[in-house]
Scaffold this motif. Sequence first.
Motif, PDB file in Angstrom:
ATOM      1  N   GLY A  37       0.614  -1.160   0.171  1.00 26.85           N
ATOM      2  CA  GLY A  37       0.166  -0.041   0.214  1.00 26.85           C
ATOM      3  C   GLY A  37       0.735   1.041   0.336  1.00 26.85           C
ATOM      4  N   THR A  38       1.833   1.435  -0.268  1.00 23.20           N
ATOM      5  CA  THR A  38       3.337   2.455  -0.436  1.00 23.20           C
ATOM      6  C   THR A  38       4.006   2.096  -1.550  1.00 23.20           C
ATOM      7  OG1 THR A  38       5.052   1.022   0.906  1.00 23.20           O
ATOM      8  CG2 THR A  38       3.026   2.088   2.265  1.00 23.20           C
ATOM      9  N   ASN A  87      -0.330  -3.108  -4.484  1.00 24.17           N
ATOM     10  CA  ASN A  87      -1.468  -2.354  -4.286  1.00 24.17           C
ATOM     11  C   ASN A  87      -2.797  -2.001  -5.275  1.00 24.17           C
ATOM     12  OD1 ASN A  87       0.582  -0.377  -2.527  1.00 24.17           O
ATOM     13  ND2 ASN A  87       1.979   0.363  -4.327  1.00 24.17           N
ATOM     14  N   LYS A 113      -5.494   1.113  -3.962  1.00 23.08           N
ATOM     15  CA  LYS A 113      -4.273   2.044  -4.080  1.00 23.08           C
ATOM     16  C   LYS A 113      -4.571   2.464  -5.965  1.00 23.08           C
ATOM     17  CE  LYS A 113      -3.774   2.151  -0.114  1.00 23.08           C
ATOM     18  NZ  LYS A 113      -4.283   3.627   1.432  1.00 23.08           N
ATOM     19  N   SER A 114      -5.694   3.553  -5.942  1.00 26.55           N
ATOM     20  CA  SER A 114      -4.790   4.287  -7.390  1.00 26.55           C
ATOM     21  C   SER A 114      -3.516   5.296  -7.638  1.00 26.55           C
ATOM     22  CB  SER A 114      -6.668   4.021  -7.746  1.00 26.55           C
ATOM     23  OG  SER A 114      -6.856   5.682  -6.748  1.00 26.55           O
ATOM     24  N   GLU A 115      -3.586   5.440  -6.601  1.00 25.99           N
ATOM     25  CA  GLU A 115      -2.759   7.018  -6.494  1.00 25.99           C
ATOM     26  C   GLU A 115      -0.581   6.452  -7.034  1.00 25.99           C
ATOM     27  OE1 GLU A 115      -3.633   6.447  -1.616  1.00 25.99           O
ATOM     28  OE2 GLU A 115      -4.570   5.886  -3.932  1.00 25.99           O
ATOM     29  N   TYR A 116      -1.233   4.765  -6.140  1.00 16.81           N
ATOM     30  CA  TYR A 116      -0.131   4.183  -6.576  1.00 16.81           C
ATOM     31  C   TYR A 116       0.187   3.518  -7.627  1.00 16.81           C
ATOM     32  CZ  TYR A 116       1.548   5.896  -1.913  1.00 16.81           C
ATOM     33  OH  TYR A 116       1.346   7.202  -0.908  1.00 16.81           O
ATOM     34  N   THR A 117      -0.857   3.009  -8.460  1.00 13.97           N
ATOM     35  CA  THR A 117      -0.922   2.567  -9.812  1.00 13.97           C
ATOM     36  C   THR A 117       0.237   2.643 -10.523  1.00 13.97           C
ATOM     37  OG1 THR A 117      -2.362   1.968 -11.761  1.00 13.97           O
ATOM     38  CG2 THR A 117      -2.401   4.244 -11.456  1.00 13.97           C
TER      39      THR A 117
END
Length: 298
Positions: free
Chosen positions: A140-141, A219, A222-226
């Motif tokens: 998730g990071t 991830n 977690k769309s911001e880390y796609t």
Amino acid sequence: MKKKKLSTADKIFTACNALFMIAFVTITLYPVLNTLAISFNDGIDAVRGGIHLWPRKFTLKNYQTVLGKQNIITGAYITVLRTVLGTALSLTTNALLAFVVSRKRFLFKSQLSLFWVITMYVNGGLIPVFLLYRNLHLTGTFWVYIIPGSVSAFNMLVLRTYMTGLPDSLEESAQLDGAGYWTIFLKIVSPLCKPVYATIALFIAVGHWNSWFDAMLYNRMKSEYTTLQYELMKLLSSVMQQSGSAANASAAGADAAAVTPVTMRAAATIVTMLPIICLYPFLQRYFVTGLTIGGVKE
């Protein structure tokens, strides 16, 4: 000076060699050029087939559709960022580790090298690795893309082999002048290792750029880390499930009629491979040198 006349056998060999190389280049480039032509062609027209090296009806709609998909820009940003940071960190850590192991005075270097070779063939498995990353709070990071791959046994061994082949007199003369190991590494060893550095950097960069499985595994929510590759993989999976017929495309409207799964797939493929193709010519000289160095021993 008179040029030496070629014999009949030499002329036949030269002609056959030239024909073989032309055929090889044609076979290698044709799929890429054909995909490029399809990506710039109107979707309905592409369904008819018969497109080879030049689009029959030129359009940019395919690229507008691919680049306009949700999270594509975010994925491209994350992919570029992970490629740059991951390559820099991995190359630095592997170079430092290889330098330490390549020193003759370093104890247990043979045992450590054997240990790293074992890790190339044996690992804990997918689920234990996932649990480990979760316990380390990496899932998730963004750092799940960077930290686990910062050390590679294969890359380290390649760098160590190259550094071992450097003359010992360079290090000894530097030590007589009062240079420490940091100075030797930064000012003597590293400048001589530019070819192998470029080779390893290209390997690492291509690996980061093409990676999508880690984004899906760690991830996914977690769309911001796609990543770009993960988004394009989802796009390709979706268009593969769609009908490529002109009837379905025309039923979607005039704007969508210019795009079909065939042309979208071609455009996504070009978007995926274009950055690496643009990067490779700048590293080709070092890449070839890094791969062939050590092939001939004096």
